[in-house]
Design a protein around this motif. Structure first.
Motif, PDB file in Angstrom:
ATOM      1  N   PRO A  26      47.389  31.438  37.131  1.00 49.35           N
ATOM      2  CA  PRO A  26      46.068  31.296  36.513  1.00 49.35           C
ATOM      3  C   PRO A  26      45.704  32.449  35.603  1.00 49.35           C
ATOM      4  O   PRO A  26      44.888  32.281  34.691  1.00 49.35           O
ATOM      5  CB  PRO A  26      45.127  31.216  37.732  1.00 49.35           C
ATOM      6  N   ASP A  27      46.299  33.629  35.837  1.00 50.76           N
ATOM      7  CA  ASP A  27      45.995  34.762  34.968  1.00 50.76           C
ATOM      8  C   ASP A  27      46.490  34.512  33.549  1.00 50.76           C
ATOM      9  O   ASP A  27      45.856  34.953  32.577  1.00 50.76           O
ATOM     10  CB  ASP A  27      46.616  36.038  35.527  1.00 50.76           C
ATOM     11  N   VAL A  28      47.610  33.793  33.412  1.00 48.86           N
ATOM     12  CA  VAL A  28      48.120  33.483  32.073  1.00 48.86           C
ATOM     13  C   VAL A  28      47.170  32.535  31.356  1.00 48.86           C
ATOM     14  O   VAL A  28      46.865  32.717  30.168  1.00 48.86           O
ATOM     15  CB  VAL A  28      49.537  32.886  32.153  1.00 48.86           C
ATOM     16  N   ALA A  29      46.685  31.513  32.070  1.00 51.19           N
ATOM     17  CA  ALA A  29      45.727  30.587  31.461  1.00 51.19           C
ATOM     18  C   ALA A  29      44.461  31.324  31.045  1.00 51.19           C
ATOM     19  O   ALA A  29      43.894  31.058  29.979  1.00 51.19           O
ATOM     20  CB  ALA A  29      45.392  29.460  32.438  1.00 51.19           C
ATOM     21  N   ALA A  30      44.009  32.264  31.875  1.00 54.72           N
ATOM     22  CA  ALA A  30      42.804  33.033  31.541  1.00 54.72           C
ATOM     23  C   ALA A  30      43.036  33.905  30.308  1.00 54.72           C
ATOM     24  O   ALA A  30      42.156  34.009  29.441  1.00 54.72           O
ATOM     25  CB  ALA A  30      42.387  33.889  32.735  1.00 54.72           C
ATOM     26  N   ALA A 195      32.604  19.183  37.070  1.00 57.26           N
ATOM     27  CA  ALA A 195      32.644  20.520  37.675  1.00 57.26           C
ATOM     28  C   ALA A 195      31.415  21.352  37.326  1.00 57.26           C
ATOM     29  O   ALA A 195      31.117  22.340  38.015  1.00 57.26           O
ATOM     30  CB  ALA A 195      33.905  21.251  37.233  1.00 57.26           C
ATOM     31  N   GLN A 196      30.684  20.950  36.296  1.00 56.69           N
ATOM     32  CA  GLN A 196      29.502  21.716  35.902  1.00 56.69           C
ATOM     33  C   GLN A 196      28.292  21.409  36.765  1.00 56.69           C
ATOM     34  O   GLN A 196      27.332  22.187  36.776  1.00 56.69           O
ATOM     35  CB  GLN A 196      29.158  21.416  34.423  1.00 56.69           C
ATOM     36  N   HIS A 197      28.304  20.280  37.483  1.00 63.43           N
ATOM     37  CA  HIS A 197      27.113  19.941  38.279  1.00 63.43           C
ATOM     38  C   HIS A 197      27.452  19.417  39.671  1.00 63.43           C
ATOM     39  O   HIS A 197      26.559  18.968  40.390  1.00 63.43           O
ATOM     40  CB  HIS A 197      26.246  18.914  37.531  1.00 63.43           C
ATOM     41  N   ALA A 198      28.733  19.459  40.053  1.00 68.93           N
ATOM     42  CA  ALA A 198      29.138  19.040  41.390  1.00 68.93           C
ATOM     43  C   ALA A 198      29.742  20.217  42.135  1.00 68.93           C
ATOM     44  O   ALA A 198      30.567  20.959  41.585  1.00 68.93           O
ATOM     45  CB  ALA A 198      30.149  17.898  41.312  1.00 68.93           C
ATOM     46  N   ALA A 215      44.988  19.985  35.963  1.00 66.80           N
ATOM     47  CA  ALA A 215      44.921  21.367  36.449  1.00 66.80           C
ATOM     48  C   ALA A 215      44.971  22.346  35.282  1.00 66.80           C
ATOM     49  O   ALA A 215      44.254  23.368  35.276  1.00 66.80           O
ATOM     50  CB  ALA A 215      46.073  21.632  37.411  1.00 66.80           C
ATOM     51  N   LEU A 216      45.784  22.054  34.265  1.00 62.59           N
ATOM     52  CA  LEU A 216      45.865  22.917  33.088  1.00 62.59           C
ATOM     53  C   LEU A 216      44.556  22.896  32.302  1.00 62.59           C
ATOM     54  O   LEU A 216      44.077  23.939  31.839  1.00 62.59           O
ATOM     55  CB  LEU A 216      47.027  22.479  32.190  1.00 62.59           C
ATOM     56  N   THR A 217      43.981  21.701  32.133  1.00 62.03           N
ATOM     57  CA  THR A 217      42.714  21.574  31.408  1.00 62.03           C
ATOM     58  C   THR A 217      41.617  22.398  32.072  1.00 62.03           C
ATOM     59  O   THR A 217      40.863  23.133  31.408  1.00 62.03           O
ATOM     60  CB  THR A 217      42.290  20.097  31.326  1.00 62.03           C
ATOM     61  N   LEU A 218      41.504  22.284  33.384  1.00 60.04           N
ATOM     62  CA  LEU A 218      40.465  23.019  34.102  1.00 60.04           C
ATOM     63  C   LEU A 218      40.686  24.520  34.014  1.00 60.04           C
ATOM     64  O   LEU A 218      39.743  25.291  33.784  1.00 60.04           O
ATOM     65  CB  LEU A 218      40.425  22.569  35.557  1.00 60.04           C
ATOM     66  N   ALA A 219      41.931  24.947  34.185  1.00 53.11           N
ATOM     67  CA  ALA A 219      42.221  26.385  34.149  1.00 53.11           C
ATOM     68  C   ALA A 219      41.962  26.963  32.768  1.00 53.11           C
ATOM     69  O   ALA A 219      41.349  28.032  32.630  1.00 53.11           O
ATOM     70  CB  ALA A 219      43.669  26.626  34.565  1.00 53.11           C
ATOM     71  N   LEU A 220      42.417  26.261  31.729  1.00 49.52           N
ATOM     72  CA  LEU A 220      42.259  26.781  30.371  1.00 49.52           C
ATOM     73  C   LEU A 220      40.798  26.749  29.928  1.00 49.52           C
ATOM     74  O   LEU A 220      40.393  27.509  29.050  1.00 49.52           O
ATOM     75  CB  LEU A 220      43.135  25.975  29.403  1.00 49.52           C
ATOM     76  N   SER A 221      40.000  25.895  30.543  1.00 51.71           N
ATOM     77  CA  SER A 221      38.577  25.801  30.210  1.00 51.71           C
ATOM     78  C   SER A 221      37.719  26.738  31.049  1.00 51.71           C
ATOM     79  O   SER A 221      36.499  26.778  30.877  1.00 51.71           O
ATOM     80  CB  SER A 221      38.087  24.353  30.390  1.00 51.71           C
ATOM     81  N   ALA A 223      37.137  26.465  34.242  1.00 56.56           N
ATOM     82  CA  ALA A 223      36.393  25.688  35.237  1.00 56.56           C
ATOM     83  C   ALA A 223      37.037  25.842  36.611  1.00 56.56           C
ATOM     84  O   ALA A 223      38.227  26.150  36.720  1.00 56.56           O
ATOM     85  CB  ALA A 223      36.359  24.219  34.843  1.00 56.56           C
ATOM     86  N   PRO A 224      36.273  25.598  37.672  1.00 56.85           N
ATOM     87  CA  PRO A 224      36.858  25.657  39.020  1.00 56.85           C
ATOM     88  C   PRO A 224      37.950  24.610  39.189  1.00 56.85           C
ATOM     89  O   PRO A 224      37.892  23.530  38.579  1.00 56.85           O
ATOM     90  CB  PRO A 224      35.663  25.351  39.938  1.00 56.85           C
ATOM     91  N   ALA A 225      38.918  24.900  40.009  1.00 57.98           N
ATOM     92  CA  ALA A 225      39.982  23.944  40.294  1.00 57.98           C
ATOM     93  C   ALA A 225      39.416  22.748  41.053  1.00 57.98           C
ATOM     94  O   ALA A 225      38.449  22.872  41.805  1.00 57.98           O
ATOM     95  CB  ALA A 225      41.086  24.610  41.106  1.00 57.98           C
TER      96      ALA A 225
END
Length: 517
Positions: A26-30, A195-198, A215-221, A223-225
């Protein structure tokens, strides 16, 4: 219904899909996210760089204007070519822009001969409803348009953002909830919104590649997993597991086979959409919403509204809106082009076209409808089911409009006519009155109330309805207003009170009037 004299489809040779970036770093995605934002690789930055015409062309799967607009040497132009247009870029050109070695090691990028690098997935900037800078990951060739544009036709290909995705995101009710389910997550765009309201998001898909890309979309954005589960429809859920919100843009295409996982559900006719809708009832918490996009068959001798109404599970209110209808030839052509079949062998294209028409003929299907289905779990003794056709333009996002629709149903369900006349109402903002008739005529032939927001409805009213709506400012009860109208029109006030509540109910239900109590 098959005819052996007709040309038969050629065997489909499926191209290989490349390996995906790993999800264990996840550090790479961040770090990659930080680099993309630093270079203004965002929805706003993309629009500013490309200009409106080239930006709009991407949605039509046309990349030439964007390629022409990125012939310079800025970091942003390099990133657009690399992640959105699948062009190799010299290593040295992005070495100071991206965490290049980490992206190569983790699989976001790969060597492309010589000193070039290439992306292993498409990454498209996507603006969130609150101005968030998100990124939707998809398979190569699928960030712009569909798989039939510049994409890959492998069975498990994962598409990026399309019109259906944004439509569902726009109509979804966005109140804070404890749990949300994204059924058939694909690239993860609905899970990202949820993920923004749940507090807790579960995402399922039959395609394991889709779960990986989510999982890639959420990490790169940033957002929580999500809780990712593989399986068909509701199968990955545990017994008794329920949610406050369920959303799904399922593989709703009514097709004669299951060539592409993202669109072909593998069930006959519209059975997949029926199964999704019927299965949602037992998975909703009280007051929870389930919202879907769906296709349904228009069968000879059957009312389409009755067909779809029969899908609604017990204990649920429903609002079903048919947005478009296509005859079977239009429908077959749309999805054959989606897969790029029109660009291949002519005989194979014609054979597949024939197969679609054979399927429709066997089922006596004359057309296919497309629209939205919203369910809400209710404890009401008599749930309300509204089925309508509304092909006209609407104003997205419509989540608040959907929520308000069901709130109005609750209000009307709890009011008999006597109680209704004791309430006060206000004409909703952005409603205008139009009078239609011949020039110079003393009275208009028609009076129409029209909304300029939300569903943008228009409804015809009589003189009493127009007069009633025009003075509704919350100061007088409905009964007092009708008494005044009766006096002006020299009508019996009792008769007017008896016949007008139905019209008031319709104006409230459709959102022209709101109770102030």
């Amino acid at each position: 219904m098959s005819d052996s004299s007709r040309p038969q489809p050629a065997p489909t040779v499926l191209p290989d899909l490349p390996a995906l970036p790993g999800t264990g770093q996840p550090d790479v995605a961040a770090r990659l996210r930080e680099a993309l934002l630093g270079a203004s690789f965002t929805a706003d930055g993309l629009l500013e760089l490309l200009g409106a015409p080239a930006y709009a062309a991407l949605a039509r799967s046309e990349t030439v204007p964007a390629l022409r607009a990125t012939r310079g040497d800025t970091p942003l132009e390099a990133l657009v070519r690399l992640f959105l247009l699948q062009q190799p870029v010299p290593y040295a050109r992005v070495a100071d822009v991206l965490p290049l070695d980490a992206c190569l090691e983790s699989g976001w990028l790969a060597r492309s001969g010589g000193d070039d690098v290439r992306a292993t997935v498409d990454v498209r900037p996507y603006g969130g409803p609150g101005g968030e800078d998100w990124f939707i990951v998809s398979d190569l060739g699928c960030a712009v348009g569909g798989a039939g544009g510049i994409g890959n036709t492998a069975e498990e290909v994962v598409l990026g953002v399309g019109g259906a995705s944004t439509t569902l995101a726009g109509i979804t009710v966005r109140t804070p909830v404890a749990s949300a389910l994204d059924l058939g997550t694909g690239s993860g765009i609905q899970a990202l919104h949820a993920a923004q309201h749940a507090t807790r998001v579960t995402a399922t898909d039959l395609n394991p590649r889709a779960l990986h890309i989510t999982a890639l979309t959420l990490a790169l954005s940033g957002a929580p997993a999500a809780d990712l589960r593989q399986g068909s429809l509701f199968e990955p859920l545990e017994d008794g597991e329920t949610y406050d919100l369920i959303v799904s843009n399922p593989p709703f295409v009514i097709s004669p086979g299951a060539r592409l996982t993202y669109r072909d559900g593998g069930m006959g006719g519209d059975d997949l959409c029926r199964s999704v809708v019927q299965g949602a009832g037992d998975r909703l918490n009280e007051g929870g919403y389930a919202q879907f996009l769906a296709n349904w068959q228009h069968v000879e001798g059957e009312d389409w509204q009755d067909r779809v109404r029969a899908w609604v599970p017990r204990g649920c209110d429903a609002w079903i809106v048919q947005r478009e209808v296509q005859d079977v030839t239009q429908y077959a052509e749309l999805w054959l082009r989606d897969a790029g079949d029109h660009r291949g062998d002519t005989a194979a294209y014609q054979a597949r076209y024939d197969a679609w028409l054979d399927e429709f003929e066997a089922r006596k299907v004359k057309a296919v409808g497309f629209g939205w289905i919203t369910l809400r779990r209710t404890a009401a003794a008599e749930p309300s089911i509204t089925v309508e056709e509304w092909p006209h333009p609407v104003e997205q996002p419509l989540g608040d409009t959907v929520r308000a629709h069901f709130e109005r149903l609750d209000y009307l369900r709890g009011r008999d006519d006597a109680a209704l006349l004791e309430d006060r109402f206000r004409l909703v903002a952005e409603v205008v009155q139009e009078q239609i008739g011949l020039p110079g005529a003393e009275d208009p032939e028609h009076v129409v109330l029209r909304q300029h927001r939300g569903m943008r409805r228009a409804t015809q009213v009589d003189t009493v309805g127009a007069g009633f709506a025009g003075v509704c400012d919350g100061s007088l009860t409905a009964g007092r207003i009708l008494d005044a109208i009766a006096q002006l029109m020299s009508e019996d006030p009792v008769v007017l009170r008896d016949r007008t509540p139905a019209q008031i109910r319709l104006l409230v239900e459709q959102g022209f009037l709101e109770p102030t109590r």
